[in-house]
Scaffold this active site. Structure first.
Site, PDB file in Angstrom:
ATOM      1  N   ASP A   7       0.869  -1.173   0.000  1.00  0.00           N
ATOM      2  CA  ASP A   7       0.000   0.000   0.000  1.00  0.00           C
ATOM      3  C   ASP A   7       0.911   1.230   0.000  1.00  0.00           C
ATOM      4  O   ASP A   7       1.484   1.584   1.032  1.00  0.00           O
ATOM      5  CB  ASP A   7      -0.912  -0.009   1.228  1.00  0.00           C
ATOM      6  N   GLU A  67      -1.846  -1.611  -4.970  1.00  0.00           N
ATOM      7  CA  GLU A  67      -3.055  -0.866  -5.300  1.00  0.00           C
ATOM      8  C   GLU A  67      -2.800   0.036  -6.504  1.00  0.00           C
ATOM      9  O   GLU A  67      -1.737   0.658  -6.607  1.00  0.00           O
ATOM     10  CB  GLU A  67      -3.499  -0.034  -4.104  1.00  0.00           C
ATOM     11  N   ASP A 140      -2.084   1.314   7.174  1.00  0.00           N
ATOM     12  CA  ASP A 140      -1.322   1.074   5.952  1.00  0.00           C
ATOM     13  C   ASP A 140      -0.962  -0.406   5.818  1.00  0.00           C
ATOM     14  O   ASP A 140      -1.094  -0.985   4.738  1.00  0.00           O
ATOM     15  CB  ASP A 140      -0.066   1.945   5.939  1.00  0.00           C
TER      16      ASP A 140
END
Length: 161
Positions: A7, A67, A140
């Site tokens: 992330d 992502e 996170d």
């Protein structure tokens, strides 16, 4: 299958590794690479690159999931995030590990069942799926684990089809 989820963030880049057979999930590692906004940006990128390379070496994943870029209102923030993603993609390419990219909507739908889920819902579901006593503290790292779980789910589905 071992999956490392990433992330990306300029100040906090989360990582999370799981092992999954498609039905069960086991936590291997998770954490956050933290940089200071007071440091020169290129040194922050270096710290993120070194941290990700270390995690890839330690986990030796079969796949890495990250992502996709989202559209930010602040162009400057989006550009900096793109630099961080570039560093992450380079670390993946250097390792020669297959890469998958998912939108936030895909990750949340896969893990929570609702694409507009809030962060605390993702944290709780990640903890539940990994059979943890409590949610992972770092949002996170939890998001990175959700990305890894999403990939494990998708990989099993792709193998069946």
């Amino acid at each position: 299958m071992k999956v490392l989820g990433i992330d990306c963030g300029c100040e906090r880049t989360g990582y999370g590794a799981i092992e999954s057979d498609g039905r069960t999930y086991r936590l291997l590692a998770n954490g956050t690479i933290v940089t200071s906004p007071r440091e020169p940006f290129e040194l922050r990128l270096l710290k993120i690159a070194l941290g990700l390379r270390e995690q890839i070496r330690e986990v030796m994943p079969d796949a890495i999931a990250i992502e996709e870029v989202f559209y930010a209102v602040n162009v400057k923030t989006a550009l900096k995030l793109s630099h961080v993603r570039g560093v992450a993609l380079l670390a993946v390419a250097e390792a020669g590990v297959p890469l998958a990219e998912y939108s936030a909507l895909e990750v949340k739908s896969s893990v929570v069942g609702y694409g507009r889920a809030e962060k605390h819902q993702v944290q709780r579901m990640v903890a539940s799926l990994l059979k943890l006593a409590a949610p992972v503290e770092s949002e996170d790292a939890s998001d990175a684990l959700a990305i890894a779980i999403c990939h494990a789910n998708r990989a099993v589905l792709a193998a069946v089809l």
